[in-house]
Design a protein around this motif. Structure first.
Motif, PDB file in Angstrom:
ATOM      1  N   SER A 116      14.824 -42.447 -46.614  1.00  0.00           N
ATOM      2  CA  SER A 116      14.831 -41.256 -47.467  1.00  0.00           C
ATOM      3  C   SER A 116      14.220 -41.604 -48.816  1.00  0.00           C
ATOM      4  CB  SER A 116      16.259 -40.737 -47.656  1.00  0.00           C
ATOM      5  OG  SER A 116      17.042 -41.712 -48.311  1.00  0.00           O
ATOM      6  N   SER A 142      15.984 -32.483 -51.564  1.00  0.00           N
ATOM      7  CA  SER A 142      17.015 -33.497 -51.322  1.00  0.00           C
ATOM      8  C   SER A 142      16.273 -34.800 -51.015  1.00  0.00           C
ATOM      9  CB  SER A 142      17.927 -33.094 -50.156  1.00  0.00           C
ATOM     10  OG  SER A 142      17.314 -33.383 -48.913  1.00  0.00           O
ATOM     11  N   THR A 170      15.844 -36.119 -48.323  1.00  0.00           N
ATOM     12  CA  THR A 170      15.171 -36.006 -47.027  1.00  0.00           C
ATOM     13  C   THR A 170      14.521 -34.639 -46.804  1.00  0.00           C
ATOM     14  OG1 THR A 170      17.241 -35.320 -45.974  1.00  0.00           O
ATOM     15  CG2 THR A 170      16.697 -37.684 -45.908  1.00  0.00           C
ATOM     16  N   GLU A 171      14.278 -33.909 -47.889  1.00  0.00           N
ATOM     17  CA  GLU A 171      13.765 -32.545 -47.749  1.00  0.00           C
ATOM     18  C   GLU A 171      12.859 -32.203 -48.931  1.00  0.00           C
ATOM     19  OE1 GLU A 171      15.909 -28.269 -46.786  1.00  0.00           O
ATOM     20  OE2 GLU A 171      17.074 -29.901 -47.637  1.00  0.00           O
ATOM     21  N   GLY A 195       7.412 -36.610 -41.891  1.00  0.00           N
ATOM     22  CA  GLY A 195       8.450 -35.686 -41.481  1.00  0.00           C
ATOM     23  C   GLY A 195       7.976 -34.643 -40.508  1.00  0.00           C
ATOM     24  N   THR A 196       8.849 -33.678 -40.304  1.00  0.00           N
ATOM     25  CA  THR A 196       8.521 -32.510 -39.497  1.00  0.00           C
ATOM     26  C   THR A 196       8.595 -31.303 -40.413  1.00  0.00           C
ATOM     27  OG1 THR A 196      10.818 -32.334 -38.786  1.00  0.00           O
ATOM     28  CG2 THR A 196       9.311 -33.468 -37.301  1.00  0.00           C
ATOM     29  N   HIS A 228       7.886 -26.278 -45.562  1.00  0.00           N
ATOM     30  CA  HIS A 228       9.155 -26.988 -45.730  1.00  0.00           C
ATOM     31  C   HIS A 228       9.165 -28.181 -44.784  1.00  0.00           C
ATOM     32  CE1 HIS A 228      13.389 -27.780 -44.673  1.00  0.00           C
ATOM     33  NE2 HIS A 228      13.587 -27.558 -45.964  1.00  0.00           N
ATOM     34  N   ALA A 229       9.577 -29.345 -45.261  1.00  0.00           N
ATOM     35  CA  ALA A 229       9.588 -30.544 -44.419  1.00  0.00           C
ATOM     36  C   ALA A 229      10.908 -31.285 -44.520  1.00  0.00           C
ATOM     37  CB  ALA A 229       8.453 -31.474 -44.810  1.00  0.00           C
ATOM     38  N   ARG A 230      11.359 -31.766 -43.384  1.00  0.00           N
ATOM     39  CA  ARG A 230      12.485 -32.700 -43.305  1.00  0.00           C
ATOM     40  C   ARG A 230      11.893 -34.081 -43.048  1.00  0.00           C
ATOM     41  NH1 ARG A 230      17.036 -30.241 -43.965  1.00  0.00           N
ATOM     42  NH2 ARG A 230      17.325 -28.119 -43.233  1.00  0.00           N
ATOM     43  N   HIS A 289      11.740 -38.112 -42.178  1.00  0.00           N
ATOM     44  CA  HIS A 289      12.406 -39.137 -41.386  1.00  0.00           C
ATOM     45  C   HIS A 289      12.005 -40.547 -41.826  1.00  0.00           C
ATOM     46  CE1 HIS A 289       8.764 -38.266 -38.923  1.00  0.00           C
ATOM     47  NE2 HIS A 289       8.708 -39.582 -38.901  1.00  0.00           N
TER      48      HIS A 289
END
Length: 188
Positions: free
Chosen positions: A7, A49, A51-52, A93-94, A123-125, A127
């Motif tokens: 992260s 965040s 991770t976001e 990320g995705t 928007h991405a999360r 990894h």
């Protein structure tokens, strides 16, 4: 020299906030499809965040990232130090596309300055976060933002939806975009 993280660390966030440009990479699943690498300027990126992340995407001559995200979700961000200590920071990320007039848009849009021509939020999360040295990246001086895109979008006015239908509905490889699918529904 490079390090891998699960992260964003506080020093990564501090580095990202100082950047005036970042790059977004995506690709279709088809091996003969075109890999896309897109530079992004203006104050459009938000760290949500560790991770976001999300960025406000402005209307342009294509919409490759959006099509790739709809197809497979893979997304990479790259930040480069053009001044100060050398560093390259990549975020893996995705991602997904958030269109205007949706509950998700209403929740995220207040975090952005809505520049003329705003068409979607990416928007991405995350990894993975990776640093590398950046020793070969030259120094560059920031001279300011260009105003042509905003001026162009304001000038387009009510014809912006027709432009998006023509230029932003499918990728150069023929993949649909969420925006294109919505425009098809609206015209049906």
């Amino acid at each position: 020299m490079g390090k891998l993280f699960a992260s964003l660390q506080p020093e990564h966030e501090e580095f990202i906030r100082k950047q005036r440009i970042f790059f977004v990479g995506s690709a279709p699943l088809d091996p003969i499809g075109h890999v896309n690498l897109s530079p992004k300027g203006y104050d459009v990126l938000r760290l949500l965040s560790p991770t976001e992340v999300a960025y406000l995407d402005l209307t342009g001559s294509g919409n490759e990232t959006s099509a790739h995200l709809l197809e497979n979700g893979r997304l990479t961000f790259m930040f480069v130090a053009f001044e100060g200590n050398p560093l390259i920071l990549r975020l893996y990320g995705t991602g997904r596309v958030i269109l205007p007039d949706t509950p998700e848009w209403e929740a995220l849009a207040p975090q952005f300055s809505l520049y003329p021509g705003a068409r979607q939020i990416i928007h991405a999360r995350l990894h993975a976060v990776k640093t590398s040295c950046g020793y070969s990246v030259p120094y560059f001086d920031y001279a300011g933002e260009r105003d042509q895109l905003q001026t162009w979008a304001v000038h387009k006015g009510d014809s912006l939806p027709a432009y998006r239908k023509e230029k932003n509905a499918v990728s150069m490889d023929g993949l649909p975009t969420p925006l294109g699918l919505r425009l098809d529904e609206e015209l049906s």
